[in-house]
Design a protein around this motif. Sequence first.
Motif, PDB file in Angstrom:
ATOM      1  N   ILE A  15       1.058   0.062 -15.148  1.00  0.00           N
ATOM      2  CA  ILE A  15       1.384  -0.667 -13.920  1.00  0.00           C
ATOM      3  C   ILE A  15       2.745  -0.227 -13.380  1.00  0.00           C
ATOM      4  N   SER A  16       3.735  -0.161 -14.241  1.00  0.00           N
ATOM      5  CA  SER A  16       5.083   0.195 -13.771  1.00  0.00           C
ATOM      6  C   SER A  16       5.138   1.630 -13.261  1.00  0.00           C
ATOM      7  N   THR A  17       4.401   2.536 -13.894  1.00  0.00           N
ATOM      8  CA  THR A  17       4.366   3.927 -13.420  1.00  0.00           C
ATOM      9  C   THR A  17       3.744   4.002 -12.030  1.00  0.00           C
ATOM     10  N   LEU A  18       2.661   3.259 -11.831  1.00  0.00           N
ATOM     11  CA  LEU A  18       2.040   3.248 -10.504  1.00  0.00           C
ATOM     12  C   LEU A  18       2.988   2.644  -9.472  1.00  0.00           C
ATOM     13  N   GLN A  19       3.683   1.590  -9.827  1.00  0.00           N
ATOM     14  CA  GLN A  19       4.639   0.989  -8.899  1.00  0.00           C
ATOM     15  C   GLN A  19       5.728   1.982  -8.498  1.00  0.00           C
ATOM     16  N   GLU A  20       6.229   2.728  -9.462  1.00  0.00           N
ATOM     17  CA  GLU A  20       7.273   3.709  -9.170  1.00  0.00           C
ATOM     18  C   GLU A  20       6.744   4.834  -8.284  1.00  0.00           C
ATOM     19  N   LEU A  21       5.498   5.227  -8.492  1.00  0.00           N
ATOM     20  CA  LEU A  21       4.920   6.294  -7.678  1.00  0.00           C
ATOM     21  C   LEU A  21       4.640   5.808  -6.257  1.00  0.00           C
ATOM     22  N   ILE A  22       4.152   4.578  -6.126  1.00  0.00           N
ATOM     23  CA  ILE A  22       3.924   3.995  -4.800  1.00  0.00           C
ATOM     24  C   ILE A  22       5.230   3.900  -4.019  1.00  0.00           C
ATOM     25  N   ILE A  42       7.086  13.928  -0.425  1.00  0.00           N
ATOM     26  CA  ILE A  42       5.931  14.436  -1.174  1.00  0.00           C
ATOM     27  C   ILE A  42       6.407  15.302  -2.330  1.00  0.00           C
ATOM     28  N   ALA A  43       7.425  16.116  -2.082  1.00  0.00           N
ATOM     29  CA  ALA A  43       7.986  16.929  -3.164  1.00  0.00           C
ATOM     30  C   ALA A  43       8.518  16.043  -4.283  1.00  0.00           C
ATOM     31  N   ARG A  44       9.124  14.923  -3.911  1.00  0.00           N
ATOM     32  CA  ARG A  44       9.675  13.995  -4.907  1.00  0.00           C
ATOM     33  C   ARG A  44       8.552  13.362  -5.740  1.00  0.00           C
ATOM     34  N   ALA A  45       7.427  13.046  -5.102  1.00  0.00           N
ATOM     35  CA  ALA A  45       6.297  12.481  -5.843  1.00  0.00           C
ATOM     36  C   ALA A  45       5.759  13.497  -6.855  1.00  0.00           C
ATOM     37  N   LEU A  46       5.676  14.767  -6.446  1.00  0.00           N
ATOM     38  CA  LEU A  46       5.206  15.800  -7.361  1.00  0.00           C
ATOM     39  C   LEU A  46       6.181  15.970  -8.528  1.00  0.00           C
ATOM     40  N   GLU A  47       7.461  15.997  -8.230  1.00  0.00           N
ATOM     41  CA  GLU A  47       8.477  16.117  -9.280  1.00  0.00           C
ATOM     42  C   GLU A  47       8.392  14.938 -10.252  1.00  0.00           C
ATOM     43  N   TYR A  48       8.085  13.763  -9.727  1.00  0.00           N
ATOM     44  CA  TYR A  48       7.996  12.564 -10.573  1.00  0.00           C
ATOM     45  C   TYR A  48       6.884  12.698 -11.609  1.00  0.00           C
ATOM     46  N   VAL A  49       5.663  13.070 -11.161  1.00  0.00           N
ATOM     47  CA  VAL A  49       4.541  13.126 -12.107  1.00  0.00           C
ATOM     48  C   VAL A  49       4.701  14.282 -13.089  1.00  0.00           C
ATOM     49  N   TRP A  52       7.143  13.191 -15.695  1.00  0.00           N
ATOM     50  CA  TRP A  52       6.447  12.252 -16.593  1.00  0.00           C
ATOM     51  C   TRP A  52       5.632  13.040 -17.618  1.00  0.00           C
ATOM     52  N   GLY A  53       4.891  14.044 -17.157  1.00  0.00           N
ATOM     53  CA  GLY A  53       4.057  14.830 -18.062  1.00  0.00           C
ATOM     54  C   GLY A  53       4.851  15.595 -19.094  1.00  0.00           C
ATOM     55  N   GLU A  54       5.982  16.134 -18.691  1.00  0.00           N
ATOM     56  CA  GLU A  54       6.825  16.858 -19.642  1.00  0.00           C
ATOM     57  C   GLU A  54       7.323  15.926 -20.739  1.00  0.00           C
ATOM     58  N   ARG A  55       7.626  14.674 -20.375  1.00  0.00           N
ATOM     59  CA  ARG A  55       8.075  13.710 -21.390  1.00  0.00           C
ATOM     60  C   ARG A  55       6.969  13.392 -22.391  1.00  0.00           C
ATOM     61  N   ALA A 120      -4.683   8.664  -9.870  1.00  0.00           N
ATOM     62  CA  ALA A 120      -3.878   9.706 -10.508  1.00  0.00           C
ATOM     63  C   ALA A 120      -3.206   9.174 -11.769  1.00  0.00           C
ATOM     64  N   VAL A 121      -2.619   7.973 -11.664  1.00  0.00           N
ATOM     65  CA  VAL A 121      -1.964   7.371 -12.819  1.00  0.00           C
ATOM     66  C   VAL A 121      -2.987   7.055 -13.909  1.00  0.00           C
ATOM     67  N   ALA A 122      -4.174   6.601 -13.517  1.00  0.00           N
ATOM     68  CA  ALA A 122      -5.222   6.312 -14.499  1.00  0.00           C
ATOM     69  C   ALA A 122      -5.574   7.571 -15.296  1.00  0.00           C
ATOM     70  N   VAL A 123      -5.706   8.687 -14.618  1.00  0.00           N
ATOM     71  CA  VAL A 123      -6.039   9.944 -15.305  1.00  0.00           C
ATOM     72  C   VAL A 123      -4.871  10.400 -16.188  1.00  0.00           C
ATOM     73  N   MET A 124      -3.646  10.229 -15.690  1.00  0.00           N
ATOM     74  CA  MET A 124      -2.470  10.604 -16.490  1.00  0.00           C
ATOM     75  C   MET A 124      -2.441   9.852 -17.816  1.00  0.00           C
ATOM     76  N   TYR A 125      -2.714   8.557 -17.759  1.00  0.00           N
ATOM     77  CA  TYR A 125      -2.670   7.765 -18.989  1.00  0.00           C
ATOM     78  C   TYR A 125      -3.933   7.945 -19.830  1.00  0.00           C
ATOM     79  N   ALA A 126      -5.023   8.327 -19.219  1.00  0.00           N
ATOM     80  CA  ALA A 126      -6.220   8.689 -19.988  1.00  0.00           C
ATOM     81  C   ALA A 126      -5.921   9.918 -20.843  1.00  0.00           C
ATOM     82  N   LEU A 127      -5.264  10.905 -20.238  1.00  0.00           N
ATOM     83  CA  LEU A 127      -4.914  12.117 -20.978  1.00  0.00           C
ATOM     84  C   LEU A 127      -3.877  11.813 -22.063  1.00  0.00           C
TER      85      LEU A 127
END
Length: 466
Positions: A15-22, A42-49, A52-55, A120-127
């Motif tokens: 939930i918090s990740t989706l809130q931050e992305l929104i 848009i560039a900032r949204a891409l940098e955000y995800v 997150w993935g690198e972490r 997008a967040v759902a798939v990120m956390y599924a992975l």
Amino acid sequence: MDFLNHIEKAQPEIISTLQELIAIPSVKAEPAGADAPFGREIARALEYVLAWGERQGFTAKNLSGYAGHLEYGTGEKTVGVLVHLDVVPAGEGWRYSPFSGTVADGKIYGRGAIDDKGPAVAVMYALKALKESGVKLGKKIRIIFGCDEESGWRCMEHYFKHERKPDYGFTPDAYFPLINSEKGQMALKFESEVASDGTGVILKTFTGGTRRNVVPEEAEAVLAFPDQEGLEKGKAALLAQGIDGIEVLALPEQNHLKVRAQGVPAHGSTPELGDNAVTKLAQALAPLEGEGSAWAAVRFIRERIGRQTDGRGLGINCQDEVSGALTINLGVVRTEAGKIRMEVDIRSPQSADHETLKEKIADHLRPYGLKIAEYSTMPPHYLPVDHHLVQVLLQVYREETGDWSKPVATGGRTYAVALGNGVAFGPGFPGQPETAHQKDEYIAVADLMKCTRIYAKALYALAKEE
């Protein structure tokens, strides 16, 4: 399936990740440097995800701000999930701030909540759940993040110039149980010269809409009358029609009126679910119609586009069993620089020929002094029900929900077309209201979690070790 436990424990984080992305207002804007071709946000949204993935320990790659991906696993084949981070403009009248990610009544509100940041967040956390559970995979899984889905798909064009396409996969950007048939798409711009010619009421401006693929929520026209008596009669004629959502406003300029139309927004692929303010305004202005090229353009809207959404006024209405009926949305009208310009979105069935449709449209434009100024087209997309990918995803969905609905066709265009060997899979469940591209867009927390479980199961089923 131990990875499902990881998902349930991660609900607050999801939930918090989706809130931050929104909270990142990733609406397309002018380029803001070499790595921000669609604007800084848009560039900032891409940098955000990607950060997150690198972490999480995934391999991350940014392709010059056009798109990027997160990857996990090994193997010769790749399962792809294509999502997008750009959103359409928020518009007015929201219950909560459109970029706040407010949680209320079990729902997360915000532009992009359902289209497409929530999925997008759902798939990120599924992975993430698959990785944390240590399940054995025989294929790579790659989440591809596009940044220009809502307006041009330059993101996918750039991405697949530099990266090999996944072998198969899905995009969570439509409805369950899944979409295996997507209509073709035509994007057209009409225009004509506008002069202050003619007599009677002068149409000074006619403006409405924000995007070609959004049903306009508002439209307005400014009218100049020969005298005060004409203005009063014109105002009375407008109001006498009793058309809902029409407002008449006085202006400081002598003998000028503004007429405003209020509609209901909807996605351009389902214009029948909205109420087009532009076509409503053209209808309302009929009693005042004068001479001249500006009025001819409005008459075209009323007579050839009309209040229908099937294209019958242009002689292009058609349908087939695989994908259903053609739809048309007049999404934008602007009066500027001596011209009136219109942007139109058409979703056509599998059997339709785009060149034939274009010729018919051009024939109907000509008597009104209009012409096609720009034109682009995208072919339809279809995978048969017995395709392996379709069968695997259907099985996963049915096991999770108990719903045995059949695959459906849509007028929406998703990244499944760019993928080729793919389908659209969720996030909307049957019977739910459509909120994409509308004010108060939301995703229910329960549905977000259900989607995460479904996507985790789907990725496991597609990528598990044989």
